[in-house]
Motif scaffolding. Sequence first.
Motif, PDB file in Angstrom:
ATOM      1  N   LEU A 103       0.826  -1.203   0.000  1.00  0.00           N
ATOM      2  CA  LEU A 103       0.000   0.000   0.000  1.00  0.00           C
ATOM      3  C   LEU A 103       0.864   1.259   0.000  1.00  0.00           C
ATOM      4  O   LEU A 103       0.580   2.220  -0.725  1.00  0.00           O
ATOM      5  CB  LEU A 103      -0.927   0.006   1.216  1.00  0.00           C
ATOM      6  N   VAL A 104       1.907   1.252   0.805  1.00  0.00           N
ATOM      7  CA  VAL A 104       2.814   2.402   0.852  1.00  0.00           C
ATOM      8  C   VAL A 104       3.449   2.618  -0.514  1.00  0.00           C
ATOM      9  O   VAL A 104       3.539   3.757  -1.008  1.00  0.00           O
ATOM     10  CB  VAL A 104       3.897   2.200   1.928  1.00  0.00           C
TER      11      VAL A 104
ATOM     12  N   LEU B  22      -4.451   7.362  -1.086  1.00  0.00           N
ATOM     13  CA  LEU B  22      -4.961   6.533   0.001  1.00  0.00           C
ATOM     14  C   LEU B  22      -5.206   7.385   1.233  1.00  0.00           C
ATOM     15  O   LEU B  22      -4.402   8.261   1.563  1.00  0.00           O
ATOM     16  CB  LEU B  22      -3.962   5.426   0.355  1.00  0.00           C
ATOM     17  N   GLN B  23      -6.321   7.132   1.907  1.00  0.00           N
ATOM     18  CA  GLN B  23      -6.611   7.760   3.181  1.00  0.00           C
ATOM     19  C   GLN B  23      -7.097   6.707   4.167  1.00  0.00           C
ATOM     20  O   GLN B  23      -7.770   5.750   3.764  1.00  0.00           O
ATOM     21  CB  GLN B  23      -7.681   8.845   3.037  1.00  0.00           C
ATOM     22  N   ILE B  24      -6.758   6.903   5.426  1.00  0.00           N
ATOM     23  CA  ILE B  24      -7.231   6.021   6.482  1.00  0.00           C
ATOM     24  C   ILE B  24      -8.288   6.755   7.302  1.00  0.00           C
ATOM     25  O   ILE B  24      -8.070   7.889   7.737  1.00  0.00           O
ATOM     26  CB  ILE B  24      -6.072   5.597   7.418  1.00  0.00           C
ATOM     27  N   LEU B  25      -9.426   6.111   7.492  1.00  0.00           N
ATOM     28  CA  LEU B  25     -10.478   6.645   8.349  1.00  0.00           C
ATOM     29  C   LEU B  25     -10.262   6.037   9.730  1.00  0.00           C
ATOM     30  O   LEU B  25     -10.521   4.842   9.941  1.00  0.00           O
ATOM     31  CB  LEU B  25     -11.852   6.275   7.805  1.00  0.00           C
ATOM     32  N   PRO B  26      -9.740   6.806  10.693  1.00  0.00           N
ATOM     33  CA  PRO B  26      -9.367   6.238  11.991  1.00  0.00           C
ATOM     34  C   PRO B  26     -10.562   5.888  12.861  1.00  0.00           C
ATOM     35  O   PRO B  26     -11.641   6.456  12.726  1.00  0.00           O
ATOM     36  CB  PRO B  26      -8.531   7.362  12.622  1.00  0.00           C
ATOM     37  N   PHE B  27     -10.340   4.930  13.772  1.00  0.00           N
ATOM     38  CA  PHE B  27     -11.390   4.539  14.708  1.00  0.00           C
ATOM     39  C   PHE B  27     -11.902   5.745  15.486  1.00  0.00           C
ATOM     40  O   PHE B  27     -13.095   5.852  15.786  1.00  0.00           O
ATOM     41  CB  PHE B  27     -10.863   3.492  15.692  1.00  0.00           C
TER      42      PHE B  27
ATOM     43  N   ALA C 133     -11.371  11.509   7.230  1.00  0.00           N
ATOM     44  CA  ALA C 133     -10.186  10.650   7.248  1.00  0.00           C
ATOM     45  C   ALA C 133      -8.911  11.461   7.446  1.00  0.00           C
ATOM     46  O   ALA C 133      -8.888  12.690   7.303  1.00  0.00           O
ATOM     47  CB  ALA C 133     -10.110   9.867   5.942  1.00  0.00           C
ATOM     48  N   LEU C 134      -7.836  10.748   7.764  1.00  0.00           N
ATOM     49  CA  LEU C 134      -6.528  11.378   7.833  1.00  0.00           C
ATOM     50  C   LEU C 134      -6.135  11.877   6.451  1.00  0.00           C
ATOM     51  O   LEU C 134      -6.540  11.304   5.433  1.00  0.00           O
ATOM     52  CB  LEU C 134      -5.477  10.376   8.323  1.00  0.00           C
TER      53      LEU C 134
ATOM     54  N   SER D  31      -1.908   9.433   6.257  1.00  0.00           N
ATOM     55  CA  SER D  31      -2.383   8.056   6.105  1.00  0.00           C
ATOM     56  C   SER D  31      -1.256   7.126   5.693  1.00  0.00           C
ATOM     57  O   SER D  31      -1.087   6.035   6.251  1.00  0.00           O
ATOM     58  CB  SER D  31      -3.509   8.006   5.072  1.00  0.00           C
ATOM     59  N   VAL D  32      -0.469   7.548   4.717  1.00  0.00           N
ATOM     60  CA  VAL D  32       0.631   6.708   4.234  1.00  0.00           C
ATOM     61  C   VAL D  32       1.677   6.537   5.332  1.00  0.00           C
ATOM     62  O   VAL D  32       2.225   5.434   5.517  1.00  0.00           O
ATOM     63  CB  VAL D  32       1.254   7.315   2.964  1.00  0.00           C
TER      64      VAL D  32
END
Length: 293
Positions: A191-192, A202-207, A264-265, A270-271
């Motif tokens: 992914l990186v 890419l983005q991460i949606l954190p808990f 998201a971040l 995110s990366v």
Amino acid sequence: MTERRSPTIRRRRLGAELRRRREGAGVTIDGVAERLECSASKISRIETGHTSATPRDVRDMLAIYGITGPECEELVQIAREARQKGWWHPYGAVLAGAYVGLEAAAHSIRAYEHQVVPGLLQTEDYAKAMIRAARPDFTTDDVDRRVSVRRARQSLLKEDDPIDLWFVLDEAVVSRPVGGDAVMRAQLERLVKAAESPNVTLQILPFEAGAHAGMDGTFAILEFPEPSDPEVVYAENATGGLFIEKSDELRKYVFIFDHIRAAALRPEESVAYIAKLAKEPLWKARPRGFMSI
């Protein structure tokens, strides 16, 4: 922008063009069906792109609408192209061919995923582990065939005009060790690496974001290079998925995606987080049996 030839998108485009000309001629679906001595459902399925039309079907329909000459021949040629077999045809028993056909023609995909890494970015080992866990009834050959399809789909990222991807992944996607420690670390590194490409975001949606706009589930918004090919949403469900094409529903999903990515971040954050997880994964930090506490 180079157009990717896909029989699926040609069939969809042909249906839209035939519908536009029928409506312009003031003819009903029932009227066409009566003239051609076929069912109204056949005409409807042709117009919605769910059924291929033969060149003869197209000529006969256009004759009813008073369309002849070069305009007729252009649509007949699209009908010929729409009846060709895509590379995915031999794998029809193990995939949603309609989605893969649309994906092959898309120039961009915006998607939210809450459980697994999207197929276009999966490593082979991750894909095998995920499929085996999700479908314990599959034989080794079944798994291998699905993995082969994923590899073929990933060629979209390596073309001279690669597809643009914007994926928002729930934190659960990068926190669950599918396939075990080594397999998941390699997937995170993949992914990186993918995010280094200018066509992949890419983005991460954190808990910690808590409840959010995407809690109804996974979906993908596919956009095509030709203005005559409107966007389509593919929303996954337990039986495969649902295609959504009505303009008001499309706008709803675009609205939802915009809210998800805003929560998201940022891409660079995110990366960096994914890279950190590849070195210090969350599943390593959690004590075994913590759920029983």
